[in-house]
Design an enzyme around this catalytic site. Structure first.
Site, PDB file in Angstrom:
ATOM      1  N   CYS A  67     -23.242 -39.961  82.180  1.00 42.66           N
ATOM      2  CA  CYS A  67     -21.975 -39.671  82.300  1.00 42.66           C
ATOM      3  C   CYS A  67     -21.575 -38.617  82.826  1.00 42.66           C
ATOM      4  O   CYS A  67     -22.028 -37.409  82.737  1.00 42.66           O
ATOM      5  CB  CYS A  67     -21.737 -39.376  80.682  1.00 42.66           C
ATOM      6  SG  CYS A  67     -20.131 -38.695  80.406  1.00 42.66           S
ATOM      7  N   THR A 125      -0.050 -57.370  67.296  1.00 38.96           N
ATOM      8  CA  THR A 125       0.908 -57.893  68.083  1.00 38.96           C
ATOM      9  C   THR A 125       0.405 -57.501  69.627  1.00 38.96           C
ATOM     10  O   THR A 125      -0.015 -56.475  69.940  1.00 38.96           O
ATOM     11  CB  THR A 125       2.261 -56.903  67.907  1.00 38.96           C
ATOM     12  OG1 THR A 125       2.695 -56.905  66.565  1.00 38.96           O
ATOM     13  CG2 THR A 125       3.405 -57.265  68.803  1.00 38.96           C
TER      14      THR A 125
END
Ligand SMILES: *Cc1c(COP(=O)(O)O)cnc(C)c1O
Length: 396
Positions: A327, A239
């Site tokens: 990171c 959806t």
């Protein structure tokens, strides 16, 4: 709260108020499932179509070529994995670069290790530019895909997408570009640039997080990525994130129509910050191409110090920036991008990335430059590397 100066717009941006406002009714009033047939759901369906059209218009694409995803990482995964699956009769070779986002590089590693792909990781020059001649030279009869980013998220270098698209098209190889940083920052047209697939993400252009799209040119035989219902022309089930998609449509239209004016202003502020740093702080280098550069990107390496320490001290002043580590949270390995452009390990660790927005003022960057100067001095005073350097320089 004290004034915050947010210079991490390559990581994410503030969702624009008009974007939030456009999204709100689709949470609470028009919450129908676009796949349902009653007229109430028609509102959601119409909103999806409108957003798809808004986005298609920014790229010279057709509405049915825009497929919504959960963001840039999903779009990159989809483009690579599904193209590999769909074209494996033809060959197993993919061409990319050493400076791609991890959403590309780690997907390539997966395809290499688990699926038998052969990947060419092209070198870049000292400014981070890919040489189109290298792309052409790497093409073999087994090459099924070229995936090269439109602009780099760390150093801001804008790649020669048009030339690469031309080469890919001439050799009839699919061309995908990760345009997450470039989309609505530089003009892009999928036909002019001969792009077959393009990844983008809303939260990098003042849209909401968790929504992106993959442009897939009509005729490209790519496989479905999420299996299930018939959403997104049966290629990406689930959806639809209607509020997110509506927000993305508005954000894209907003960023597209303001592009020229906004980026001209950003370039002035960016260049002011760059020149103050270069003129006032010795022993530093600007990473990335000085000219073929995203309007919002400043990336500098300071010798003898740690970028992480600079970040912490800037944070104490309410300034949000990013370092050159792979990171920022945890890892102290220098970034693969800085290593690829030839910045030595120890210098890469002294890297600071500041990415401005159209809300960043000259006063903001003057404040940052004033303090950065003092911070770098202070950290160098405490740095044994710097003391050694001073001693050696006295002796010669
Ligand atoms: C941020 C970014 C991504 C990942 O996008 P998400 O929407 O955060 O998944 C991919 N590529 C580049 C170049 C990026 O800057």
């Amino acid at each position: 709260m004290e004034k915050m100066i947010y210079l991490d717009n390559a990581a994410t941006t503030k969702t624009a108020p008009e974007v939030v406002e456009a999204m709100l009714p689709y949470f609470s009033e028009a919450y129908g499932n676009p796949s349902s047939i009653y007229s109430f759901a028609g509102k959601s369906k119409a909103a999806l179509d409108a957003a798809r059209q808004q986005i298609a218009d920014t790229l010279g694409a057709k509405r049915e070529e825009i497929y919504f995803t959960a963001g840039g990482s999903e779009s990159d995964n989809w483009a690579l994995k599904a193209a590999f699956e769909a074209y494996k009769q033809k060959g197993n070779h993919i061409i990319t670069t050493k400076i791609e986002h991890h959403a590309i590089l780690h997907t390539c590693e997966y395809l290499e290790k688990m699926r038998g792909a052969r990947i060419t990781y092209l070198d870049v020059d000292e400014n981070g530019l890919v040489n189109p001649a290298d792309v052409e030279a790497a093409i073999t009869p087994e090459t099924i895909l070229i995936s090269i980013m439109a602009a780099n998220n760390e150093i801001g270098t804008i790649e020669p997408v048009r030339e690469i698209g031309e080469i890919a098209s001439r050799h009839q190889v699919l061309f995908h570009t990760d345009a997450v940083q470039a989309y609505c920052q530089i003009p892009m047209n999928v036909d002019d640039m001969k792009i077959d697939m393009l990844s983008s993400s809303a939260h990098k252009i003042n849209g909401p997080k968790g929504i992106g799209f993959l442009y897939i040119r009509k005729g490209v035989k790519i496989r479905s990525f999420i299996h299930g219902g018939a959403q997104e022309r049966k290629r990406r089930a689930g959806t639809e994130n209607v509020p997110g998609i509506v927000g993305y449509g508005v954000a894209a239209q907003r960023a597209f129509t303001s592009m020229k004016e906004r980026t001209e202003k950003e370039i002035q502020v960016r260049d002011h910050l760059i020149s103050r740093i270069r003129n006032e702080i010795p022993n530093c280098r600007l990473n990335g191409d000085p000219v073929k550069r995203l309007p919002n990107n400043v990336n500098v390496s300071f010798d003898f110090i740690e970028g992480e320490s600079v970040l912490l001290m800037l944070d104490g002043l309410g300034v949000c920036a990013s370092s050159g580590s792979a990171c920022t949270s945890g890892s102290l390995d220098p970034s693969h991008v800085l290593l690829a452009i030839g910045v030595p390990h120890e210098k890469a660790n002294g890297t600071l990335r500041m990415t401005i927005s159209d809300e960043t003022s000259m006063e903001d960057v003057d404040f940052v430059a004033d303090h950065l100067k003092k911070i770098v001095e202070r950290l160098r005073d405490m740095s044994p590397l710097y003391q050694d350097f001073l001693k050696k320089n006295k002796n010669v």
